[in-house]
Design an enzyme around this catalytic site. Structure first.
Site: not given
Ligand code: BJW
Ligand code: ZN
Length: 233
Positions: A88, A91, A106, A176, A200
């Site tokens: 996801q 970087d 992403h 997460s 994690n």
């Molecule tokens: C460690 C650590 C260490 C710390 N060692 N661990 C179904 C249900 C509900 C909602 C939706 C659904 N389907 C779609 C949605 C809406 C939405 C969504 O999911 N919303 C939720 C928030 C509720 N999803 C979307 O909108 C997606 N699109 C979509 O579904 O489109 C459908 C569609 C179809 C056809 C036409 C039109 C639409 C798109 C999602 C895009 C996400 N984008 C981002 C930004 C990317 C660009 C950027 O970087 O700026 O992606 S948001 C951000 O979150 C980024 C990440 O990839 C993503 C996930 O985050 P991640 O990687 O999990 O990071 P964190 O910070 O959350 O967690 C870090 C973790 O690491 C933690 O657990 C820590 O404990 C751990 N950690 N240090 C190991 N050293």
């Protein structure tokens, strides 16, 4: 370690390289949440604000190097006959560590896309000389990443679903597991009988499904785990 092996990574794998996570305490930028900035609506309202956030992140990431967890995944790709890396992250640190085939769900923060002519190009300049940046055609450029409400790249997502559906092992590292559809990939793998391993520092909504939980920073626990599992020659 027999059978297809899939890894899904999130921001936590890059945390020890110095890249801020999204939802951690230092994940905030000027008190904005990613849900406020990583949207087409935010960009339409204030492209300069959104670009300032990306420019700040690009500067942070440019100073970061891959860590041992990224390197272990590159080694796994070179060692295991059937291995798929899904990330996801935007970087580029998996590429920097030597991973060859990466399904970037992403997008990538080092690419820009024109909102007028659609041209995609690499741009590694930090800081950007002009905010918001513009295309040769005069159109506004945007980061070539996937924002909330936008579809993921179809071919990449399709390949990720297929890999998740047929794998025997899935390693989920540093996510997460809150953002869809990425968070559903491990659920699908689990449903189809894969052994789920979560790496994690805290619990996630996937923890209760995991057959094995490696609790700790990925750069520490992953190399140890791999050293004990790696096929010996
Ligand atoms: C460690 C650590 C260490 C710390 N060692 N661990 C179904 C249900 C509900 C909602 C939706 C659904 N389907 C779609 C949605 C809406 C939405 C969504 O999911 N919303 C939720 C928030 C509720 N999803 C979307 O909108 C997606 N699109 C979509 O579904 O489109 C459908 C569609 C179809 C056809 C036409 C039109 C639409 C798109 C999602 C895009 C996400 N984008 C981002 C930004 C990317 C660009 C950027 O970087 O700026 O992606 S948001 C951000 O979150 C980024 C990440 O990839 C993503 C996930 O985050 P991640 O990687 O999990 O990071 P964190 O910070 O959350 O967690 C870090 C973790 O690491 C933690 O657990 C820590 O404990 C751990 N950690 N240090 C190991 N050293
Ligand atoms: Zn253009």
């Amino acid at each position: 370690m027999e059978g297809p092996f899939v890894v899904l990574t999130g921001a936590g794998i890059s945390a020890e390289s110095g890249v801020p996570t999204f939802r951690g305490p230092d994940g905030l930028w000027r008190s904005f949440r990613p849900e406020d900035l990583a949207t087409p609506e935010a960009f339409a309202r204030d492209p300069a604000l959104v670009w300032e956030w990306y420019d700040w992140r690009r500067q942070r990431i440019a100073a970061c190097r891959p860590n041992p967890a990224h390197r272990v995944l590159a080694e796994m790709e070179a060692t295991l006959p059937d291995f798929t890396l899904i990330t996801q992250n935007v970087d580029g640190l998996h590429q920097a560590a030597g991973s060859q085939h990466i399904l970037e769900l992403h997008g990538n923060i080092w690419r820009v896309r024109c909102t007028r002519c659609g041209r995609v190009s690499e741009d590694r300049r930090v800081p950007l000389p002009e905010i918001p940046p513009r295309c040769q055609c005069g159109g506004l450029l945007r980061p070539d990443v996937v924002w909330f409400g936008e579809p993921l790249p179809a071919a990449v997502l399709e390949a990720a679903w297929e890999a998740a559906a047929r794998c025997r092992w899935m390693l989920v590292i540093g996510t997460s597991a809150l953002v869809q559809p990425a968070a559903s990939l491990p659920v699908l793998a689990h449903r189809n009988g894969a052994r789920l391993v979560e790496v994690n520092i805290s619990d996630t909504p996937l923890t209760h499904l995991a057959h094995e939980v490696l609790r700790g920073p990925a750069a520490q626990v992953l190399p140890t785990w791999w050293a004990s599992r790696r096929p010996q020659q």
